[in-house]
Scaffold this motif. Sequence first.
Motif, PDB file in Angstrom:
ATOM      1  N   LEU A 106       0.820  -1.201   0.000  1.00 24.22           N
ATOM      2  CA  LEU A 106       0.000   0.000   0.000  1.00 24.22           C
ATOM      3  C   LEU A 106       0.859   1.257   0.000  1.00 24.22           C
ATOM      4  O   LEU A 106       0.532   2.257  -0.645  1.00 24.22           O
ATOM      5  CB  LEU A 106      -0.943  -0.015   1.197  1.00 24.22           C
ATOM      6  CG  LEU A 106      -2.063  -1.065   1.133  1.00 24.22           C
ATOM      7  CD1 LEU A 106      -2.771  -1.178   2.471  1.00 24.22           C
ATOM      8  CD2 LEU A 106      -3.051  -0.757   0.022  1.00 24.22           C
ATOM      9  N   THR A 107       1.982   1.208   0.713  1.00 20.28           N
ATOM     10  CA  THR A 107       2.898   2.350   0.710  1.00 20.28           C
ATOM     11  C   THR A 107       3.492   2.564  -0.678  1.00 20.28           C
ATOM     12  O   THR A 107       3.559   3.694  -1.172  1.00 20.28           O
ATOM     13  CB  THR A 107       4.027   2.131   1.730  1.00 20.28           C
ATOM     14  OG1 THR A 107       3.468   1.978   3.030  1.00 20.28           O
ATOM     15  CG2 THR A 107       4.989   3.304   1.742  1.00 20.28           C
ATOM     16  N   ALA A 112       3.435   5.707  -6.075  1.00 15.06           N
ATOM     17  CA  ALA A 112       3.701   5.383  -7.485  1.00 15.06           C
ATOM     18  C   ALA A 112       4.029   6.617  -8.309  1.00 15.06           C
ATOM     19  O   ALA A 112       4.776   6.535  -9.293  1.00 15.06           O
ATOM     20  CB  ALA A 112       2.493   4.663  -8.081  1.00 15.06           C
ATOM     21  N   ASP A 113       3.496   7.785  -7.920  1.00 12.51           N
ATOM     22  CA  ASP A 113       3.764   8.979  -8.720  1.00 12.51           C
ATOM     23  C   ASP A 113       5.224   9.384  -8.702  1.00 12.51           C
ATOM     24  O   ASP A 113       5.685  10.094  -9.599  1.00 12.51           O
ATOM     25  CB  ASP A 113       2.879  10.142  -8.279  1.00 12.51           C
ATOM     26  CG  ASP A 113       3.075  10.530  -6.818  1.00 12.51           C
ATOM     27  OD1 ASP A 113       3.746   9.775  -6.081  1.00 12.51           O
ATOM     28  OD2 ASP A 113       2.552  11.586  -6.409  1.00 12.51           O
ATOM     29  N   PRO A 118       0.633   6.514 -12.408  1.00 10.83           N
ATOM     30  CA  PRO A 118      -0.567   7.093 -11.792  1.00 10.83           C
ATOM     31  C   PRO A 118      -1.045   6.278 -10.598  1.00 10.83           C
ATOM     32  O   PRO A 118      -1.320   5.078 -10.724  1.00 10.83           O
ATOM     33  CB  PRO A 118      -1.596   7.062 -12.928  1.00 10.83           C
ATOM     34  CG  PRO A 118      -1.155   5.934 -13.801  1.00 10.83           C
ATOM     35  CD  PRO A 118       0.338   5.860 -13.698  1.00 10.83           C
ATOM     36  N   VAL A 119      -1.159   6.910  -9.443  1.00 12.15           N
ATOM     37  CA  VAL A 119      -1.654   6.220  -8.247  1.00 12.15           C
ATOM     38  C   VAL A 119      -3.049   5.666  -8.510  1.00 12.15           C
ATOM     39  O   VAL A 119      -3.401   4.578  -8.040  1.00 12.15           O
ATOM     40  CB  VAL A 119      -1.656   7.187  -7.045  1.00 12.15           C
ATOM     41  CG1 VAL A 119      -2.294   6.535  -5.827  1.00 12.15           C
ATOM     42  CG2 VAL A 119      -0.240   7.644  -6.718  1.00 12.15           C
ATOM     43  N   SER A 120      -3.834   6.369  -9.308  1.00 13.57           N
ATOM     44  CA  SER A 120      -5.201   5.920  -9.604  1.00 13.57           C
ATOM     45  C   SER A 120      -5.228   4.574 -10.307  1.00 13.57           C
ATOM     46  O   SER A 120      -6.239   3.862 -10.260  1.00 13.57           O
ATOM     47  CB  SER A 120      -5.915   6.964 -10.464  1.00 13.57           C
ATOM     48  OG  SER A 120      -5.223   7.159 -11.698  1.00 13.57           O
ATOM     49  N   ARG A 121      -4.156   4.214 -10.968  1.00 12.86           N
ATOM     50  CA  ARG A 121      -4.091   2.925 -11.674  1.00 12.86           C
ATOM     51  C   ARG A 121      -4.176   1.761 -10.693  1.00 12.86           C
ATOM     52  O   ARG A 121      -4.635   0.680 -11.050  1.00 12.86           O
ATOM     53  CB  ARG A 121      -2.789   2.872 -12.471  1.00 12.86           C
ATOM     54  CG  ARG A 121      -2.581   1.632 -13.338  1.00 12.86           C
ATOM     55  CD  ARG A 121      -1.294   1.803 -14.118  1.00 12.86           C
ATOM     56  NE  ARG A 121      -0.896   0.663 -14.907  1.00 12.86           N
ATOM     57  CZ  ARG A 121      -1.297   0.417 -16.154  1.00 12.86           C
ATOM     58  NH1 ARG A 121      -2.153   1.231 -16.736  1.00 12.86           N
ATOM     59  NH2 ARG A 121      -0.855  -0.640 -16.826  1.00 12.86           N
ATOM     60  N   TYR A 122      -3.746   1.982  -9.464  1.00 15.56           N
ATOM     61  CA  TYR A 122      -3.710   0.918  -8.453  1.00 15.56           C
ATOM     62  C   TYR A 122      -4.731   1.164  -7.345  1.00 15.56           C
ATOM     63  O   TYR A 122      -5.071   0.246  -6.615  1.00 15.56           O
ATOM     64  CB  TYR A 122      -2.299   0.820  -7.862  1.00 15.56           C
ATOM     65  CG  TYR A 122      -1.236   0.913  -8.925  1.00 15.56           C
ATOM     66  CD1 TYR A 122      -1.035  -0.124  -9.829  1.00 15.56           C
ATOM     67  CD2 TYR A 122      -0.483   2.079  -9.085  1.00 15.56           C
ATOM     68  CE1 TYR A 122      -0.087  -0.019 -10.842  1.00 15.56           C
ATOM     69  CE2 TYR A 122       0.463   2.193 -10.085  1.00 15.56           C
ATOM     70  CZ  TYR A 122       0.657   1.147 -10.964  1.00 15.56           C
ATOM     71  OH  TYR A 122       1.588   1.263 -11.965  1.00 15.56           O
ATOM     72  N   ASP A 123      -5.193   2.393  -7.199  1.00 11.41           N
ATOM     73  CA  ASP A 123      -6.264   2.777  -6.283  1.00 11.41           C
ATOM     74  C   ASP A 123      -6.048   2.243  -4.869  1.00 11.41           C
ATOM     75  O   ASP A 123      -6.861   1.456  -4.364  1.00 11.41           O
ATOM     76  CB  ASP A 123      -7.608   2.287  -6.827  1.00 11.41           C
ATOM     77  CG  ASP A 123      -8.782   2.859  -6.064  1.00 11.41           C
ATOM     78  OD1 ASP A 123      -8.607   3.875  -5.351  1.00 11.41           O
ATOM     79  OD2 ASP A 123      -9.887   2.279  -6.145  1.00 11.41           O
ATOM     80  N   PRO A 124      -4.964   2.640  -4.198  1.00 15.05           N
ATOM     81  CA  PRO A 124      -4.734   2.143  -2.837  1.00 15.05           C
ATOM     82  C   PRO A 124      -5.853   2.524  -1.868  1.00 15.05           C
ATOM     83  O   PRO A 124      -6.199   1.731  -0.983  1.00 15.05           O
ATOM     84  CB  PRO A 124      -3.403   2.780  -2.447  1.00 15.05           C
ATOM     85  CG  PRO A 124      -3.221   3.941  -3.368  1.00 15.05           C
ATOM     86  CD  PRO A 124      -3.888   3.556  -4.639  1.00 15.05           C
ATOM     87  N   GLU A 125      -6.437   3.707  -2.019  1.00 18.68           N
ATOM     88  CA  GLU A 125      -7.541   4.086  -1.128  1.00 18.68           C
ATOM     89  C   GLU A 125      -8.728   3.152  -1.322  1.00 18.68           C
ATOM     90  O   GLU A 125      -9.381   2.751  -0.350  1.00 18.68           O
ATOM     91  CB  GLU A 125      -7.945   5.532  -1.386  1.00 18.68           C
ATOM     92  CG  GLU A 125      -6.881   6.551  -1.028  1.00 18.68           C
ATOM     93  CD  GLU A 125      -7.392   7.976  -1.146  1.00 18.68           C
ATOM     94  OE1 GLU A 125      -8.586   8.211  -0.849  1.00 18.68           O
ATOM     95  OE2 GLU A 125      -6.604   8.851  -1.521  1.00 18.68           O
TER      96      GLU A 125
END
Length: 564
Positions: A106-107, A112-113, A118-125
Motif C-alpha cells: 500500500l505504501t 507510485a507517482d 498514476p496512483v489511480s491505476r492501483y487505487d490504494p484508497e
Amino acid sequence: MAGQNTGAYVFPEVLSGSVPNPRCLMLPLSRPPFMTHLRHLILPIGIVLGVMQPVAGQAQVSVFRQAVAESVAGQSDLAPSYRARGFTGIWTGADAAAIARRNALLTALADADAHGLPVSRYDPEGLIRKLRAARSAEDRAAMDVELTRVFLRYARDVQSGMLEPGRVVGLIRREVPLRDPAETLASFLEADPVAFLRGLAPASPEYGRLMRARAELQRALDAGGWGARLSEAKIEAGDSGADVVALRDRLIAMGHLAPTSSAVMGEALVAAVRDFQSRNGLMVDGVVGPGTRAELNRSVEERLQSVLVAMERERWTNMDRGDRHVLVNLTDFSATIIDDGRETFRTASVIGAEVPDRQTPEFSDVMEYMVINPSWYVPRSIVVGEYLPQLKRNRHAASQILITDRSGREISRNSIDFSSYNERNFPFSMRQPPSNSNALGLVKFLFPNRYNIYLHDTPAKSLFGRERRAFSHGCVRLSEPFDFAYALLAAQEEDPVGFFQSRLATGRETRVNLEAPVPVHLIYRTAFTDEEGRLHFRRDVYERDAAIWAALAREGVAISRPAS
C-alpha cells in the motif's frame, strides 16, 4: 493471538469501533521521506487487519482456501502460485508477515507517482476501503487475490514499463525485459517486502537521476514555473533592458544562472545562455535567436512530460546493457562508448531522415565486426526507388555504382533496357566498390539485424556541422569513425591505430572481428542526465515522445498542477 491464517479472522474493531489491542499494532516499517499522503489510511488498515480474531476454526480456513481456489481457477498467472502454497492467503492475514506485505504494498502504491506512474491505476484508497468492508471468508479471499493482481501489475509497470512500445510507435523494435509473474511473486514471498518493492525499479544511475529531476521539476511547477516567456527580440552580448531582465530571471529560475540583479547581457549571462544551449542540443554561441528562444520558452509541464517519458523508456531497457557497450541517442545525434558506466568516447552522428520510411528504428543488438574499405551493397528499396528512375532517364546515371546480377557479377549498362523494368521486376542489384567517395566511407560497424541498420563513415562530412542531423536512409553515420574504430580495437590490439591504418592502406575490403562483441543500444531520449546529474533536453525529432506521452496520458499519467 491464535496462529491461524487469514481465513480464520474477521474484523470486530471495524464493526464495533473499539480500541485495538496494542499487541496487534502494525509492525513499524521504514517510509521514504516523500511518502506522506495516505499515511492516515495505511496505518488504520494495518491496525484493523492486525486485530482479526479467530472464528469457527478450521472450517473458516477451509472456506477461505476454497474461495481462493475458485477465484484463481483458470488464471494461469495466479493459480500455480496459490496452489503451491495450498491456497493460503498472502496479504490478508493477522500474522506479522502478511501485515508487513500489505503495508509495504500500500505504501509503494501510494508513492507510485514518484516513478511517474498514476496512483489511480492501483487505487490504494479503494483497496483499503474494500479491505475494511471484507467480512466473510469469501470476501477476504477475493481481496487477497485482488491484492496479488495489483501487486503484479505494479511490479510489471515499475520494472518494465506500463506500455508495449511497439504498439505505440512501430519503429520502437525493442524487446522489453518482462519478468515471469510467478517468479516475481515467489521472490517477493522470500524477501523483505519493503526492500523487494523498492528494488523493482531500474537500478541504473540514470533512472535515479530522472526520479530526482521529476521531483525538482514538480517543485518548480508548484512554485509557479519559470516566469514569463521571452519576447521575439534577439538578445546578444551587450544588450540591456526588459528583454534581458526577462531572460535573466528565466535562466535563474531554471538553474543556469546564479541570482543577480544585472540588467545587462554581460559575461555571466552569456555563459548561462551557452550552458543552456549546450544542455539543449543547440548551437552554442551565447546568442538568443529563434531556436534558442523557442527552447527557453518551453514550459515546466513540457519538460516534465519529457522526463516522465524518459522514465518509462528507461524501464523498457531495465536490463544488463553490458560492461562495455555502444549507446546511440538518436535525438542527441551522438554515439558513445560506455565502459563500466562511464563514457569513454563520444562522436557526433547523422541519423535517418524525418520522413517515415527513413527514420532510424530503436533496438538493441550486438556488434560483431567492422569492415574496413567496405563496399556498399545498395538496399533494394534505394535501387528501385531512387536509382532505377534515374537509370531510365540516363543509363549512365550514378556511374560510380556497378550493376550486378544475382551472382554479384558486373553487368554492362549498355546491355540493359532499363525502360522495360519497374520496381517489382527489376532483376539486378547495385554495388559501390571501396573508395573515398563510397557512401559508407572507409569503415562500417556491423551488428547484424533484420533492419539492415549499422554505423558507418561517410564522405558527406559537412552535415556534422548542422544542429539537426537527420539526413540518412536509416543507418547511423559517424563524424569520427576512425577514432571510434581505434577505441573498439584497443581492447584487442596493442597498436589499434597501426592495425587499422595498415588494413586501410591496402584499399581492399577487410573484415575485422571483435574478439569481445559489444552490445549496441539505439535509444531515443528527449530528456536525459549526464554523469554529474545535470538534466539535458533534446527536440522530439521523430515526434515519438509525443506519441508515448499521449499513450501514458490514456493510461492515467497526469502532471499535478498547483491549485489556482
